[in-house]
Design an enzyme around this catalytic site. Structure first.
Site, PDB file in Angstrom:
ATOM      1  CE  LYS A 251      -4.008  -1.874   2.218  1.00 49.53           C
ATOM      2  NZ  LYS A 251      -4.833  -2.012   3.333  1.00 49.53           N
TER       3      LYS A 251
ATOM      4  CG  HIS B 146      -0.165   7.286   4.631  1.00 49.21           C
ATOM      5  ND1 HIS B 146      -0.275   7.762   6.087  1.00 49.21           N
ATOM      6  CD2 HIS B 146      -0.861   6.043   4.879  1.00 49.21           C
ATOM      7  CE1 HIS B 146      -0.770   6.948   6.875  1.00 49.21           C
ATOM      8  NE2 HIS B 146      -1.150   5.778   6.178  1.00 49.21           N
TER       9      HIS B 146
ATOM     10  CG  HIS C 219       3.045   5.100   7.036  1.00 48.54           C
ATOM     11  ND1 HIS C 219       2.118   4.998   5.844  1.00 48.54           N
ATOM     12  CD2 HIS C 219       2.399   4.119   7.766  1.00 48.54           C
ATOM     13  CE1 HIS C 219       1.302   4.104   5.976  1.00 48.54           C
ATOM     14  NE2 HIS C 219       1.515   3.468   7.454  1.00 48.54           N
TER      15      HIS C 219
HETATM   16  N1  LIG Z   1       1.077  -1.960  16.367  1.00 43.83           N
HETATM   17  C1  LIG Z   1       0.348  -1.186  15.304  1.00 43.83           C
HETATM   18  N2  LIG Z   1      -0.609  -1.293  15.068  1.00 43.83           N
HETATM   19  N3  LIG Z   1       1.093  -0.407  14.977  1.00 43.83           N
HETATM   20  C2  LIG Z   1       0.829   0.502  13.912  1.00 43.83           C
HETATM   21  C3  LIG Z   1       0.991   0.070  12.510  1.00 43.83           C
HETATM   22  C4  LIG Z   1       0.246   0.951  11.497  1.00 43.83           C
HETATM   23  C5  LIG Z   1      -0.236   0.343  10.271  1.00 43.83           C
HETATM   24  N4  LIG Z   1       0.361  -0.411   9.340  1.00 43.83           N
HETATM   25  C6  LIG Z   1      -0.960   1.281   9.339  1.00 43.83           C
HETATM   26  O1  LIG Z   1      -0.188   1.930   8.421  1.00 43.83           O
HETATM   27  O2  LIG Z   1      -1.910   1.746   9.703  1.00 43.83           O
END
Ligand SMILES: NC(=[NH2+])NCCC[C@H](N)C(=O)O
Length: 545
Positions: free
Chosen positions: A171, A174, A177
């Protein structure tokens, strides 16, 4: 400053009157702690407050005030004016505080600036030169001892996991991140400097139905060469393409779901490609993070959370009567805590984001026995984080009890308006490249200076990245903010280029004035020059710049 200190066991060579000890402060490592304690002592003496309580009321001041105290926060009986009067009457200027001004509910304190400057400079000098030299002399090893200014050992023996960045493979990366990356790396550095053992962790979105989508799309659109050249981009392109196909063809989603089911069941033939995608994506990410000066100790991800720990967690929740059945799916009811109901297992038995986080946290505790674990995740996921912290708490894990404060969600607002001249940002390298090229264009506007830069590409990239980082940090963490490339070009105010510029200037002063280095102890310097009005080319200071 004479006070016993738990952290650096260092005694400044510039002595100010001794102060009471306040927990969690260390004037020997932070001069302003001492000045705050001096104010707290005055408040404590005049208002009869315990020193610890008085200390927490001493805030940094705004608009030229050094420190400010909002009197109502102490919740003392009596009118604010009377309270203020008590403090003002008790006050006499001393080596710490020069003046106190009463303004409505506030007291503003001005420090004895000359003493503050001398204390800071002495501390910098001692902790950078004197203490390391003493330690080197005491130790039997010949390796140089590093300066300890700006560091402390308050976290010695403690371990923190900082989980940040955590993009989703296939994905887009963004700006959320990016913000997580910037804030997370900052926190990790801060903890490290305070003596904690820090584990920089990236929890990749490397699992979930989107991989079923890609797996089915890969059969049609996959290309080995494109994958090896840029896995992040190729997988994203495929993902976009299959999603388009799915709009007109409902079987695409079904095929995807069955792929993912096979992956969850550990079917090696369904996992082989996924493994390669993950590995190539991590490789690419590692290179890009390196440009931001960010490095992870651990790349984990949703895929790494063991089925067994998820099953055990669910069984335990069932036992505790926290699970409800809803058409074959399993829900956890957190309404009692105003956290709604959350699905923890889908009808087809596959796990989901929340469950993986629950299982993941348990595994991490078993593996690392952390004292603290910080999740740097956007405020859009506030509910998710509250739900999963609550579940862990209900499951009675010692380390997940709120009073332990070991699980922390550091959230942040959205970044708006960060697009490149070519369009919306999809990948991290687009942000890095845009920052570099915006800066490069700016540099070229001054031909003469541009010609003098040795490696303009790298310079532009470094300044550009600092520009992005500083703009991000200038916004209040929890607020949304609008990113603005122009603001990044300014060499004035709190901008990345200004910071880099200031550093370059100082480095150049050092380079061109070797006869003045190392800077002598502040006891030998005429510090009045720092508080007197600016006089250019004042005789006696031989600085070339
Ligand atoms: N332990 C977690 N949930 N960390 C955050 C992860 C964020 C997730 N990959 C996202 O992009 O939305």
């Amino acid at each position: 400053m004479a006070s016993t200190n738990p952290l650096t066991t260092y005694q400044s060579s510039f002595n100010l009157p001794s102060l009471p000890t306040v927990p969690e402060t260390d004037p020997s490592a932070c001069v302003l702690d001492g000045f705050r304690i001096a104010i707290a002592q005055l408040l404590s003496d005049s208002l009869g407050l315990p020193i610890e309580q008085a200390y927490t009321g001493v805030d940094y001041g705004k608009k030229g005030e050094d420190f400010t105290v909002a009197l109502p926060r102490f919740r003392l009986p009596g009118k604010v004016d009377e309270l203020a009067k008590k403090v003002v009457e008790k006050f006499t200027p001393d080596e710490y505080i020069e003046a106190v001004v009463h303004d409505k509910a506030f007291l503003h304190f001005r420090l004895n600036t000359a003493n503050m400057i001398r204390a800071v400079l002495t501390q910098v000098h001692d902790l950078t030169h004197v203490v390391p030299a003493q330690r080197a002399a005491e130790s039997s090893s010949t390796s140089p001892v590093e300066g300890i200014y700006g560091k402390n050992t308050s976290g010695a023996g403690k371990k923190v996991i900082v989980e940040y960045s955590s993009p989703n493979i296939a994905k887009n990366f963004h700006v959320g991140h990016l913000r997580s990356t910037i804030i997370g790396a900052f926190l990790a550095n801060l903890y490290k400097t305070c003596g904690w053992e820090v584990i920089n962790m990236n929890y990749l979105g490397d699992w979930g139905t989107q991989f079923g989508m890609i797996a089915s799309g890969y059969e049609k659109y996959g290309n080995q060469e494109a994958l090896e050249a840029d896995a992040i981009k190729h997988l994203f392109d495929i993902y976009v393409q299959v999603n388009k196909d799915a709009e007109s063809d409902p079987t695409v989603k079904e095929t995807a779901a069955s792929w993912f089911k096979r992956m969850e069941d550990g079917d090696e033939s369904a996992l082989a490609n996924w493994r390669i995608w993950r590995e190539l994506s991590v490789k690419k990410y590692t290179e890009e993070y390196e440009r931001l000066n960010v490095a992870f100790d651990v790349y984990t991800g949703e895929s790494k959370v063991g089925k067994a720990s998820i099953d055990t967690a669910l069984a335990r929740l069932e036992e505790m009567n926290l699970i409800e059945d809803s058409n074959g799916a399993k829900l956890i009811n957190l309404e009692k805590y105003k956290l709604g109901k959350a699905v923890v297992r889908k009808k087809d038995g596959t796990s989901i984001y929340l469950t993986r986080d629950i299982g993941g946290a348990i595994e991490r505790y078993e593996k690392y026995k952390f004292d603290k674990m910080i999740y740097v995740v956007s405020s859009q996921q506030d509910l998710h984080l509250s739900q999963f912290f609550k579940v862990l708490e209900l499951m009675d894990y010692e380390w997940a009890q709120p009073k332990k404060a070991s699980l922390v969600h550091v959230n942040y607002g959205l970044v708006q308006g960060m697009s490149t001249r070519k369009g919306t940002v999809v990948f991290l390298n687009q942000i890095i490249n845009e920052a570099a090229s915006v800066m490069h264009d700016q540099m070229k506007t001054n031909e003469e200076k541009y010609a003098a830069v040795e490696d303009p590409e790298t310079t532009a990239r470094e300044i550009g990245i600092t520009g992005v980082k500083i703009q991000d940090m200038a916004a209040k963490r929890i607020n949304n903010y609008t990113f603005n490339w122009d603001r990044m070009l300014s060499f004035e105010g709190d901008t990345g280029p200004y910071l880099q510029y200031a550093h370059v200037r100082l480095a150049s002063l050092e380079r061109k004035n070797p006869h003045l280095l190392p800077i002598p102890s502040p006891a030998e310097l005429d510090l009045d020059l720092l508080t007197s009005p600016h006089t250019p080319n004042r005789p006696g200071i031989l600085l070339s710049s």
